[in-house]
Design a protein around this motif. Sequence first.
Motif, PDB file in Angstrom:
ATOM      1  N   ILE A   3       6.508  -6.437  -1.327  1.00 11.09           N
ATOM      2  CA  ILE A   3       5.799  -5.900  -2.506  1.00 11.09           C
ATOM      3  C   ILE A   3       6.804  -5.608  -3.615  1.00 11.09           C
ATOM      4  O   ILE A   3       6.577  -5.947  -4.786  1.00 11.09           O
ATOM      5  CB  ILE A   3       4.979  -4.654  -2.115  1.00 11.09           C
ATOM      6  CG1 ILE A   3       3.741  -5.096  -1.316  1.00 11.09           C
ATOM      7  CG2 ILE A   3       4.575  -3.839  -3.353  1.00 11.09           C
ATOM      8  CD1 ILE A   3       2.907  -3.968  -0.744  1.00 11.09           C
ATOM      9  N   HIS A  46      -0.569   1.263  -5.657  1.00 12.61           N
ATOM     10  CA  HIS A  46      -1.744   1.875  -5.048  1.00 12.61           C
ATOM     11  C   HIS A  46      -1.878   1.451  -3.581  1.00 12.61           C
ATOM     12  O   HIS A  46      -1.690   0.267  -3.250  1.00 12.61           O
ATOM     13  CB  HIS A  46      -3.003   1.495  -5.840  1.00 12.61           C
ATOM     14  CG  HIS A  46      -3.023   2.150  -7.198  1.00 12.61           C
ATOM     15  ND1 HIS A  46      -3.745   3.293  -7.457  1.00 12.61           N
ATOM     16  CD2 HIS A  46      -2.366   1.856  -8.336  1.00 12.61           C
ATOM     17  CE1 HIS A  46      -3.542   3.657  -8.707  1.00 12.61           C
ATOM     18  NE2 HIS A  46      -2.720   2.804  -9.268  1.00 12.61           N
ATOM     19  N   ASP A  47      -2.208   2.419  -2.739  1.00 13.06           N
ATOM     20  CA  ASP A  47      -2.419   2.130  -1.317  1.00 13.06           C
ATOM     21  C   ASP A  47      -3.634   1.214  -1.158  1.00 13.06           C
ATOM     22  O   ASP A  47      -4.664   1.395  -1.819  1.00 13.06           O
ATOM     23  CB  ASP A  47      -2.634   3.445  -0.546  1.00 13.06           C
ATOM     24  CG  ASP A  47      -2.458   3.266   0.957  1.00 13.06           C
ATOM     25  OD1 ASP A  47      -1.478   3.800   1.499  1.00 13.06           O
ATOM     26  OD2 ASP A  47      -3.308   2.588   1.574  1.00 13.06           O
TER      27      ASP A  47
HETATM   28  P1  AMP Z   1       2.137   5.235   6.881  1.00 18.03           P
HETATM   29  O1  AMP Z   1       1.023   5.221   7.897  1.00 18.03           O
HETATM   30  O2  AMP Z   1       2.551   6.585   6.415  1.00 18.03           O
HETATM   31  O3  AMP Z   1       3.298   4.377   7.335  1.00 18.03           O
HETATM   32  O4  AMP Z   1       1.516   4.563   5.586  1.00 18.03           O
HETATM   33  C1  AMP Z   1       1.457   3.201   5.375  1.00 18.03           C
HETATM   34  C2  AMP Z   1       0.460   2.980   4.268  1.00 18.03           C
HETATM   35  O5  AMP Z   1       0.659   1.690   3.734  1.00 18.03           O
HETATM   36  C3  AMP Z   1      -0.989   3.083   4.700  1.00 18.03           C
HETATM   37  O6  AMP Z   1      -1.654   4.104   3.970  1.00 18.03           O
HETATM   38  C4  AMP Z   1      -1.545   1.683   4.383  1.00 18.03           C
HETATM   39  O7  AMP Z   1      -2.870   1.722   3.920  1.00 18.03           O
HETATM   40  C5  AMP Z   1      -0.578   1.202   3.315  1.00 18.03           C
HETATM   41  N1  AMP Z   1      -0.451  -0.236   3.197  1.00 18.03           N
HETATM   42  C6  AMP Z   1      -0.218  -1.119   4.189  1.00 18.03           C
HETATM   43  N2  AMP Z   1      -0.143  -2.370   3.678  1.00 18.03           N
HETATM   44  C7  AMP Z   1      -0.294  -2.242   2.339  1.00 18.03           C
HETATM   45  C8  AMP Z   1      -0.302  -3.181   1.259  1.00 18.03           C
HETATM   46  N3  AMP Z   1      -0.140  -4.491   1.453  1.00 18.03           N
HETATM   47  N4  AMP Z   1      -0.518  -2.721   0.002  1.00 18.03           N
HETATM   48  C9  AMP Z   1      -0.696  -1.395  -0.206  1.00 18.03           C
HETATM   49  N5  AMP Z   1      -0.689  -0.471   0.779  1.00 18.03           N
HETATM   50  C10 AMP Z   1      -0.500  -0.886   2.025  1.00 18.03           C
END
Ligand code: AMP
Length: 113
Positions: free
Chosen positions: A8, A28-29
């Motif tokens: 990304i 953005h998530d």
């Molecule tokens: P964590 O569980 O704290 O490691 O958070 C990882 C975050 O990354 C989660 O909230 C996912 O929804 C987010 N995530 C995973 N892949 C992507 C992506 N391709 N674009 C944006 N957010 C993502």
Amino acid sequence: MKCIFCSIAEKSIPAKVEYEDTEVVAFHDINPQAPTHILVIPRKHIASLRDISQAHVELMGKLLKISSELARKLGHEERGYRVVINTGPDAGQSVFHIHAHLLAGRSLGWPPG
Ligand code: AMP
């Protein structure tokens, strides 16, 4: 396989980028848990908070500063917001490239789940 957040940061995987500079990217998530849910990452690959050393102190401060600036820019200064760094299995870390979650726009429960 290449780290998804490195991809990304390099723009080889698309994301809705809210802020970027030479050291930090905020996007953005993909699965938002609040009306505002932004991930603030260093471009440099650091797997988790467990890997932070003295050399990263300034960069980590910058992640927090940018999180607060984004919260202000997006209108969350008055009502508040939460910045979270999940670390390791008990915290549910799923992407091993350090990231601060900026969550805002609703009342957030405490203690977290
Ligand atoms: P964590 O569980 O704290 O490691 O958070 C990882 C975050 O990354 C989660 O909230 C996912 O929804 C987010 N995530 C995973 N892949 C992507 C992506 N391709 N674009 C944006 N957010 C993502």
